[in-house]
Motif scaffolding. Structure first.
Motif, PDB file in Angstrom:
ATOM      1  N   VAL A 127       0.885  -1.173   0.000  1.00  0.00           N
ATOM      2  CA  VAL A 127       0.000   0.000   0.000  1.00  0.00           C
ATOM      3  C   VAL A 127       0.922   1.222   0.000  1.00  0.00           C
ATOM      4  N   PRO A 128       1.208   1.805  -1.167  1.00  0.00           N
ATOM      5  CA  PRO A 128       2.253   2.831  -1.260  1.00  0.00           C
ATOM      6  C   PRO A 128       2.082   4.032  -0.338  1.00  0.00           C
ATOM      7  N   ILE A 129       0.839   4.411  -0.023  1.00  0.00           N
ATOM      8  CA  ILE A 129       0.658   5.606   0.801  1.00  0.00           C
ATOM      9  C   ILE A 129       1.269   5.426   2.183  1.00  0.00           C
ATOM     10  N   TYR A 130       1.451   4.171   2.636  1.00  0.00           N
ATOM     11  CA  TYR A 130       2.054   3.950   3.955  1.00  0.00           C
ATOM     12  C   TYR A 130       3.477   4.488   4.005  1.00  0.00           C
ATOM     13  N   GLN A 131       4.224   4.352   2.919  1.00  0.00           N
ATOM     14  CA  GLN A 131       5.584   4.872   2.911  1.00  0.00           C
ATOM     15  C   GLN A 131       5.600   6.379   2.691  1.00  0.00           C
ATOM     16  N   VAL A 132       4.680   6.872   1.879  1.00  0.00           N
ATOM     17  CA  VAL A 132       4.638   8.315   1.606  1.00  0.00           C
ATOM     18  C   VAL A 132       4.380   9.092   2.889  1.00  0.00           C
ATOM     19  N   ILE A 133       3.485   8.594   3.725  1.00  0.00           N
ATOM     20  CA  ILE A 133       3.141   9.315   4.948  1.00  0.00           C
ATOM     21  C   ILE A 133       4.339   9.432   5.884  1.00  0.00           C
ATOM     22  N   GLN A 134       5.325   8.527   5.744  1.00  0.00           N
ATOM     23  CA  GLN A 134       6.512   8.575   6.591  1.00  0.00           C
ATOM     24  C   GLN A 134       7.408   9.769   6.271  1.00  0.00           C
ATOM     25  N   SER A 135       7.255  10.312   5.070  1.00  0.00           N
ATOM     26  CA  SER A 135       8.162  11.380   4.631  1.00  0.00           C
ATOM     27  C   SER A 135       7.637  12.780   4.930  1.00  0.00           C
ATOM     28  N   VAL A 136       6.475  12.895   5.577  1.00  0.00           N
ATOM     29  CA  VAL A 136       5.889  14.206   5.859  1.00  0.00           C
ATOM     30  C   VAL A 136       5.524  14.307   7.328  1.00  0.00           C
ATOM     31  N   ASP A 137       5.370  15.541   7.787  1.00  0.00           N
ATOM     32  CA  ASP A 137       4.941  15.756   9.170  1.00  0.00           C
ATOM     33  C   ASP A 137       3.434  15.650   9.325  1.00  0.00           C
ATOM     34  N   ASP A 138       2.722  15.952   8.254  1.00  0.00           N
ATOM     35  CA  ASP A 138       1.265  15.957   8.306  1.00  0.00           C
ATOM     36  C   ASP A 138       0.732  15.435   6.985  1.00  0.00           C
ATOM     37  N   VAL A 139      -0.375  14.702   7.014  1.00  0.00           N
ATOM     38  CA  VAL A 139      -0.920  14.108   5.799  1.00  0.00           C
ATOM     39  C   VAL A 139      -1.225  15.168   4.737  1.00  0.00           C
ATOM     40  N   GLY A 140      -1.582  16.347   5.173  1.00  0.00           N
ATOM     41  CA  GLY A 140      -1.894  17.408   4.227  1.00  0.00           C
ATOM     42  C   GLY A 140      -0.695  17.882   3.425  1.00  0.00           C
ATOM     43  N   ASP A 141       0.508  17.512   3.875  1.00  0.00           N
ATOM     44  CA  ASP A 141       1.721  17.912   3.153  1.00  0.00           C
ATOM     45  C   ASP A 141       2.006  17.019   1.948  1.00  0.00           C
ATOM     46  N   ILE A 142       1.308  15.915   1.835  1.00  0.00           N
ATOM     47  CA  ILE A 142       1.516  15.016   0.689  1.00  0.00           C
ATOM     48  C   ILE A 142       1.027  15.697  -0.584  1.00  0.00           C
ATOM     49  N   THR A 143       1.792  15.562  -1.638  1.00  0.00           N
ATOM     50  CA  THR A 143       1.378  16.065  -2.950  1.00  0.00           C
ATOM     51  C   THR A 143       1.070  14.879  -3.864  1.00  0.00           C
ATOM     52  N   PRO A 144       0.234  15.087  -4.884  1.00  0.00           N
ATOM     53  CA  PRO A 144      -0.029  14.008  -5.836  1.00  0.00           C
ATOM     54  C   PRO A 144       1.251  13.441  -6.449  1.00  0.00           C
ATOM     55  N   GLN A 145       2.218  14.311  -6.727  1.00  0.00           N
ATOM     56  CA  GLN A 145       3.454  13.843  -7.338  1.00  0.00           C
ATOM     57  C   GLN A 145       4.242  12.935  -6.395  1.00  0.00           C
ATOM     58  N   MET A 146       4.172  13.228  -5.090  1.00  0.00           N
ATOM     59  CA  MET A 146       4.844  12.360  -4.122  1.00  0.00           C
ATOM     60  C   MET A 146       4.262  10.947  -4.167  1.00  0.00           C
ATOM     61  N   LEU A 147       2.948  10.856  -4.285  1.00  0.00           N
ATOM     62  CA  LEU A 147       2.313   9.546  -4.394  1.00  0.00           C
ATOM     63  C   LEU A 147       2.761   8.821  -5.653  1.00  0.00           C
TER      64      LEU A 147
END
Length: 453
Positions: free
Chosen positions: A127-147
């Motif tokens: 589930v790729p979003i599990y790793q993406v969330i590790q790279s930010v302080d808050d979920v709102g900081d995730i960008t579509p490109q990061m996913l």
């Protein structure tokens, strides 16, 4: 990334690939049938080109194949260890898991994933979003490109299928927030939080075409996640669940248009009388794409035993047409599974999948049952152990009370002892009848009895 290397692309061109031939061999099917089912989308072969070049032994998921099971492993923020996850992988594969998902959410995710893919002969999902969330302080900081970048990264590592919660839309969130247990999917809840904070639509939905290009370039199968699945019987089959399912039907046709393989994830908690209806809706709305379900759990009152509550539902949903069953361990809702929990979950689900194959009338599915029953009646204990789903457990339970080798040919176990074994008694009756003259036939109904004077 315009080149298409997917099994669906090959199948639609009329090519029977080596992976398709291997699936045909494993399933006792004709290779051409496998090809046509892959082309139609009813059968998927999760086989990332990078993993396929390594240790992967291709397998198929679909109604034409036997019911498959998945085992979840992975670390958490509380416990993180590569060797521990590799040991779980070994247990899962040894006891019969057809695929394994690495759901790591703690540290060292890349290292763990690389080690698992390198060691695994079965398809690996994430589930790729599990790793993406590790790279930010808050979920709102995730960008579509990061996913998208992380999905591309995992595709290059060799992940065979990914769970992406593309069907959870902003307009669905109100349906779920009044539930008894709300949003229970980790990925679904993260995306719901992202949409709420950013006031934007689900980025996996709005960027679905870019996602398809990545999947198409590496042959990553999409497991379209059920981010709004019910987490309790009270929430089963509600508006939120089926609103998401409608979107997944739309996304299935879009993926197939790009030759990307798809399966649909299904609900986690459903009472037994709603299971068949859920399968029928998925088949209709998602055009018979393979259905991959978590359980379902058929009651909510048994923490510590949810491998049992869910295996009941898993057997039923497999019977009605689900193609793969995601196992549940005794630790569900309570903690991170260890190796023994993996073993218990896999065996429970091997039982459920096998029972479903028998109920579906799959050719040859009962041969092992009949062979074990014959060995049982013959008191061939070693053959009983060999044919068991878990030979080590069967032998250990027998040997707790009768460990001597002599008892491997004894016509009783410690349950009944030598005088009360019904099968032993039956064998004696048979032997006695074989040594007696045949019994006279009973007179037919209505025949007059002839008596002497």
């Amino acid at each position: 990334m315009s080149d298409c290397v997917t099994q669906m692309c090959h199948a639609r061109r009329g090519d029977v690939t080596a992976a398709m031939r291997r699936v045909a061999e494993r399933e006792s099917l004709e290779p051409e049938l496998v090809r046509t089912e892959v082309a139609r989308g009813r059968l998927i072969i999760p086989a990332n080109v990078h993993h396929l070049a390594g240790r992967l032994d291709p397998m198929g998921i679909g109604t034409v194949a036997g019911v498959k099971i998945n085992a979840n492993i992975g670390n958490s923020a509380v416990t993180s260890d590569v060797e521990g996850e590799l040991e779980k992988l070994h247990f899962a594969v040894h006891f019969g898991a057809d695929t394994v998902m690495d759901l790591s959410t703690g540290g060292g995710i890349d290292e763990i994933r690389e080690a698992i893919i390198a060691a695994s002969p079965v398809p690996i999902g994430t589930v790729p979003i599990y790793q993406v969330i590790q790279s930010v302080d808050d979920v709102g900081d995730i960008t579509p490109q990061m996913l998208l970048d992380n999905i591309e990264h995992q595709a290059r590592q060799g992940v065979d299928y990914i769970t992406v919660h593309c069907g959870v839309l902003r307009e669905h969130l109100g349906f779920a927030l009044g539930r008894v247990t709300g949003i229970v999917s980790r990925g679904g809840s993260l995306l719901a939080a992202w949409m709420t904070q950013r006031r934007e639509q689900n980025p996996l939905y709005t960027h679905f075409d870019e996602l398809l290009e990545i999947a198409r370039a590496h042959d990553v199968s999409l497991s379209l996640g059920d981010g709004l699945r019910p987490g309790s019987l009270a929430d089963a089959s509600d508006k939120a669940q089926f609103a998401e399912l409608e979107v997944l039907g739309e996304l299935t046709t879009r993926a197939w248009a790009r030759d990307v393989q798809v399966m649909i994830e299904g609900p986690g908690h459903i009472p037994m009388h709603q299971i068949e209806m859920n399968v029928r809706k998925e088949q209709e709305i998602c055009h018979e794409a393979p259905f991959y379900t978590l359980g379902p759990l058929v009651t909510d009152i048994a923490p510590g035993y949810d491998h049992i509550t869910s295996a009941i539902g898993a057997a039923m949903i497999g019977w009605f047409g689900a193609s793969m069953l995601c196992y549940v361990t005794p630790k569900e809702h309570l903690g991170l599974p260890n190796c023994q929990d993996v073993r218990e979950g896999v065996i429970a689900y091997k039982i459920a999948a096998h029972a479903a194959d028998i109920a579906r009338g799959r050719k040859g599915s009962r041969e092992r049952d009949d062979a074990l029953s014959r060995a049982r009646f013959a008191f061939d204990w070693n053959e009983q152990f060999r044919l068991s789903l878990d030979p080590e457990r069967a032998r250990a339970y027998h040997d707790e009370t009768l460990p001597a080798e002599y008892f491997k040919s004894a016509e009783f176990c410690s349950m009944c002892g030598p005088k009360f074994c019904s099968m032993h008694i039956t064998r004696k009756i048979q032997e006695s009848l074989e040594n007696q003259p045949p019994l006279a036939a009973a007179p037919a109904a209505g025949d007059a009895l002839v008596t002497g004077r």
